[in-house]
Motif scaffolding. Structure first.
Motif, PDB file in Angstrom:
ATOM      1  N   ASN A 274      10.427  -1.414   7.477  1.00  0.00           N
ATOM      2  CA  ASN A 274      11.337  -0.978   8.506  1.00  0.00           C
ATOM      3  C   ASN A 274      10.929   0.024   9.509  1.00  0.00           C
ATOM      4  O   ASN A 274      11.401   0.178  10.556  1.00  0.00           O
ATOM      5  CB  ASN A 274      12.671  -0.218   7.703  1.00  0.00           C
ATOM      6  CG  ASN A 274      13.588  -1.073   7.036  1.00  0.00           C
ATOM      7  OD1 ASN A 274      13.633  -2.216   7.385  1.00  0.00           O
ATOM      8  ND2 ASN A 274      13.896  -0.686   5.699  1.00  0.00           N
ATOM      9  N   TRP A 275       9.626   0.689   9.254  1.00  0.00           N
ATOM     10  CA  TRP A 275       9.069   1.271   9.861  1.00  0.00           C
ATOM     11  C   TRP A 275       7.632   1.177  10.114  1.00  0.00           C
ATOM     12  O   TRP A 275       6.626   2.216   9.684  1.00  0.00           O
ATOM     13  CB  TRP A 275       9.321   3.064   9.675  1.00  0.00           C
ATOM     14  CG  TRP A 275      10.537   3.174   9.491  1.00  0.00           C
ATOM     15  CD1 TRP A 275      11.382   3.644  10.623  1.00  0.00           C
ATOM     16  CD2 TRP A 275      11.585   3.477   8.360  1.00  0.00           C
ATOM     17  NE1 TRP A 275      12.921   3.993  10.198  1.00  0.00           N
ATOM     18  CE2 TRP A 275      12.758   3.826   9.070  1.00  0.00           C
ATOM     19  CE3 TRP A 275      11.489   3.484   7.017  1.00  0.00           C
ATOM     20  CZ2 TRP A 275      13.897   4.018   7.975  1.00  0.00           C
ATOM     21  CZ3 TRP A 275      12.392   3.702   6.125  1.00  0.00           C
ATOM     22  CH2 TRP A 275      13.888   3.977   6.752  1.00  0.00           C
ATOM     23  N   PRO A 276       7.022  -0.039  10.500  1.00  0.00           N
ATOM     24  CA  PRO A 276       5.630  -0.333  11.031  1.00  0.00           C
ATOM     25  C   PRO A 276       4.831   0.883  11.579  1.00  0.00           C
ATOM     26  O   PRO A 276       3.697   0.883  11.212  1.00  0.00           O
ATOM     27  CB  PRO A 276       5.832  -1.661  11.588  1.00  0.00           C
ATOM     28  CG  PRO A 276       7.071  -1.894  12.169  1.00  0.00           C
ATOM     29  CD  PRO A 276       8.067  -0.683  11.405  1.00  0.00           C
ATOM     30  N   GLU A 277       5.788   1.837  12.420  1.00  0.00           N
ATOM     31  CA  GLU A 277       4.906   2.596  13.020  1.00  0.00           C
ATOM     32  C   GLU A 277       4.218   3.933  12.317  1.00  0.00           C
ATOM     33  O   GLU A 277       3.572   4.506  12.787  1.00  0.00           O
ATOM     34  CB  GLU A 277       5.824   3.175  14.260  1.00  0.00           C
ATOM     35  CG  GLU A 277       7.119   3.874  13.724  1.00  0.00           C
ATOM     36  CD  GLU A 277       8.428   3.076  13.373  1.00  0.00           C
ATOM     37  OE1 GLU A 277       9.444   3.692  12.963  1.00  0.00           O
ATOM     38  OE2 GLU A 277       8.381   1.832  13.372  1.00  0.00           O
ATOM     39  N   MET A 278       4.710   3.803  11.064  1.00  0.00           N
ATOM     40  CA  MET A 278       4.171   4.509  10.095  1.00  0.00           C
ATOM     41  C   MET A 278       2.464   4.504  10.003  1.00  0.00           C
ATOM     42  O   MET A 278       1.860   5.566   9.627  1.00  0.00           O
ATOM     43  CB  MET A 278       4.448   4.521   8.805  1.00  0.00           C
ATOM     44  CG  MET A 278       5.999   5.031   8.482  1.00  0.00           C
ATOM     45  SD  MET A 278       6.500   4.601   6.782  1.00  0.00           S
ATOM     46  CE  MET A 278       5.390   5.214   5.692  1.00  0.00           C
ATOM     47  N   GLY A 279       2.045   3.301  10.530  1.00  0.00           N
ATOM     48  CA  GLY A 279       0.415   3.160  10.580  1.00  0.00           C
ATOM     49  C   GLY A 279      -0.048   3.015   9.081  1.00  0.00           C
ATOM     50  O   GLY A 279       0.760   2.570   8.223  1.00  0.00           O
ATOM     51  N   THR A 280      -1.283   3.225   8.878  1.00  0.00           N
ATOM     52  CA  THR A 280      -1.887   3.041   7.398  1.00  0.00           C
ATOM     53  C   THR A 280      -1.247   3.930   6.413  1.00  0.00           C
ATOM     54  O   THR A 280      -0.641   5.220   7.072  1.00  0.00           O
ATOM     55  CB  THR A 280      -3.364   3.260   7.794  1.00  0.00           C
ATOM     56  OG1 THR A 280      -3.658   4.769   8.091  1.00  0.00           O
ATOM     57  CG2 THR A 280      -4.022   2.240   8.685  1.00  0.00           C
ATOM     58  N   LEU A 281      -1.821   3.783   5.478  1.00  0.00           N
ATOM     59  CA  LEU A 281      -1.101   4.904   4.347  1.00  0.00           C
ATOM     60  C   LEU A 281      -2.130   6.122   4.625  1.00  0.00           C
ATOM     61  O   LEU A 281      -1.440   7.298   4.659  1.00  0.00           O
ATOM     62  CB  LEU A 281      -1.707   4.270   2.923  1.00  0.00           C
ATOM     63  CG  LEU A 281      -1.468   5.452   1.740  1.00  0.00           C
ATOM     64  CD1 LEU A 281       0.192   5.572   1.876  1.00  0.00           C
ATOM     65  CD2 LEU A 281      -1.852   4.765   0.522  1.00  0.00           C
ATOM     66  N   GLU A 282      -3.429   6.156   4.976  1.00  0.00           N
ATOM     67  CA  GLU A 282      -4.029   7.434   5.299  1.00  0.00           C
ATOM     68  C   GLU A 282      -3.171   8.086   6.497  1.00  0.00           C
ATOM     69  O   GLU A 282      -3.006   9.394   6.508  1.00  0.00           O
ATOM     70  CB  GLU A 282      -5.255   7.035   5.738  1.00  0.00           C
ATOM     71  CG  GLU A 282      -6.046   6.553   4.591  1.00  0.00           C
ATOM     72  CD  GLU A 282      -5.870   5.088   4.165  1.00  0.00           C
ATOM     73  OE1 GLU A 282      -5.441   4.242   5.108  1.00  0.00           O
ATOM     74  OE2 GLU A 282      -6.157   4.975   2.977  1.00  0.00           O
ATOM     75  N   GLN A 283      -2.691   7.397   7.549  1.00  0.00           N
ATOM     76  CA  GLN A 283      -2.010   7.934   8.743  1.00  0.00           C
ATOM     77  C   GLN A 283      -0.813   8.694   8.224  1.00  0.00           C
ATOM     78  O   GLN A 283      -0.411   9.790   8.751  1.00  0.00           O
ATOM     79  CB  GLN A 283      -1.855   6.793   9.726  1.00  0.00           C
ATOM     80  CG  GLN A 283      -3.140   6.596  10.251  1.00  0.00           C
ATOM     81  CD  GLN A 283      -2.990   5.259  11.341  1.00  0.00           C
ATOM     82  OE1 GLN A 283      -2.142   4.440  11.169  1.00  0.00           O
ATOM     83  NE2 GLN A 283      -3.768   5.206  12.526  1.00  0.00           N
ATOM     84  N   ALA A 284      -0.145   7.847   7.472  1.00  0.00           N
ATOM     85  CA  ALA A 284       1.333   8.356   6.766  1.00  0.00           C
ATOM     86  C   ALA A 284       0.793   9.728   6.077  1.00  0.00           C
ATOM     87  O   ALA A 284       1.766  10.706   6.346  1.00  0.00           O
ATOM     88  CB  ALA A 284       1.868   7.302   6.136  1.00  0.00           C
ATOM     89  N   LEU A 285       0.177   9.666   5.390  1.00  0.00           N
ATOM     90  CA  LEU A 285      -0.182  10.951   4.658  1.00  0.00           C
ATOM     91  C   LEU A 285      -0.616  11.960   5.335  1.00  0.00           C
ATOM     92  O   LEU A 285      -0.744  13.217   5.035  1.00  0.00           O
ATOM     93  CB  LEU A 285      -0.894  10.705   3.395  1.00  0.00           C
ATOM     94  CG  LEU A 285      -0.695   9.591   2.261  1.00  0.00           C
ATOM     95  CD1 LEU A 285      -1.539   9.326   1.391  1.00  0.00           C
ATOM     96  CD2 LEU A 285       0.685  10.208   1.656  1.00  0.00           C
ATOM     97  N   ALA A 286      -1.126  11.782   6.541  1.00  0.00           N
ATOM     98  CA  ALA A 286      -1.644  12.894   7.109  1.00  0.00           C
ATOM     99  C   ALA A 286      -0.624  13.486   8.117  1.00  0.00           C
ATOM    100  O   ALA A 286      -0.754  14.658   8.675  1.00  0.00           O
ATOM    101  CB  ALA A 286      -2.756  12.236   8.257  1.00  0.00           C
TER     102      ALA A 286
END
Length: 176
Positions: free
Chosen positions: A113-125
């Motif tokens: 639903n939220w592809p703008e989250m980016g990669t897992l690393e980006q999301a966790l940042a």
């Protein structure tokens, strides 16, 4: 009639499967809608107790629901407190799994639903997104909030790997 069984989470730990397994037992009636989120103030708490009671089959000896949001503190606050005031005698089942695997699964689910989250690393940042992904994996933090309001005998922790590998045995322990 109120529930006497609640699957309190965690998300991506087999709560959907467990909800279905429990509902297949002849003495258990789980809510038709899996995630009622009643005890989450910003979700369905405002609908009131009559709405919540209407979600359950009053004729069933065991009535239950499953809402992973119930173990996502500090994202959702006050859940164990409201639950303890409303259904103090309820049995609680807390599903867990390897916390890192749970985070990755939660991330993968959310990116649909939220592809703008980016990669897992980006999301966790991103501190806000990180809290949404990581908080439910802080199992002791979640569990201690319930243990301060419910006797330990009313709470059963179920490992989703064990539920998958030895379903009948784990279900027997839950039914007991």
């Amino acid at each position: 009639m109120l529930p006497n069984l609640v699957v309190i989470g965690a998300a991506k730990c087999g709560t959907t499967s467990l909800h279905a397994y429990l509902d297949s037992h002849p003495e258990v009636a789980m809510s038709r809608e899996k995630e009622l989120h009643f005890f989450v103030e910003r979700k369905n708490w405002g609908r009131g107790l009559a709405w919540y009671e209407s979600q359950f089959d009053a004729s069933a000896p065991v009535r239950g629901e499953s809402s992973p949001t119930y173990s996502a503190f500090p994202l959702w606050r006050g859940v164990p407190e409201r639950m303890a005031r409303t259904i103090p005698g309820a049995k609680l089942v807390y599903c867990v799994r390897d916390p890192v695997e749970r985070i990755v699964s939660h991330y993968t689910h959310r990116t649909v639903n939220w592809p703008e989250m980016g990669t897992l690393e980006q999301a966790l940042a991103d501190s806000h997104v990180r809290e949404w992904l990581v908080a439910p994996s802080r199992y002791w933090l979640q569990l201690e909030r319930y243990l301060s309001r419910f006797p330990a005998e009313q709470i059963l922790v179920v490992d989703s790997d064990e539920l998958h590998a030895a379903r009948e045995e784990v279900l027997r322990s839950i039914f007991a």
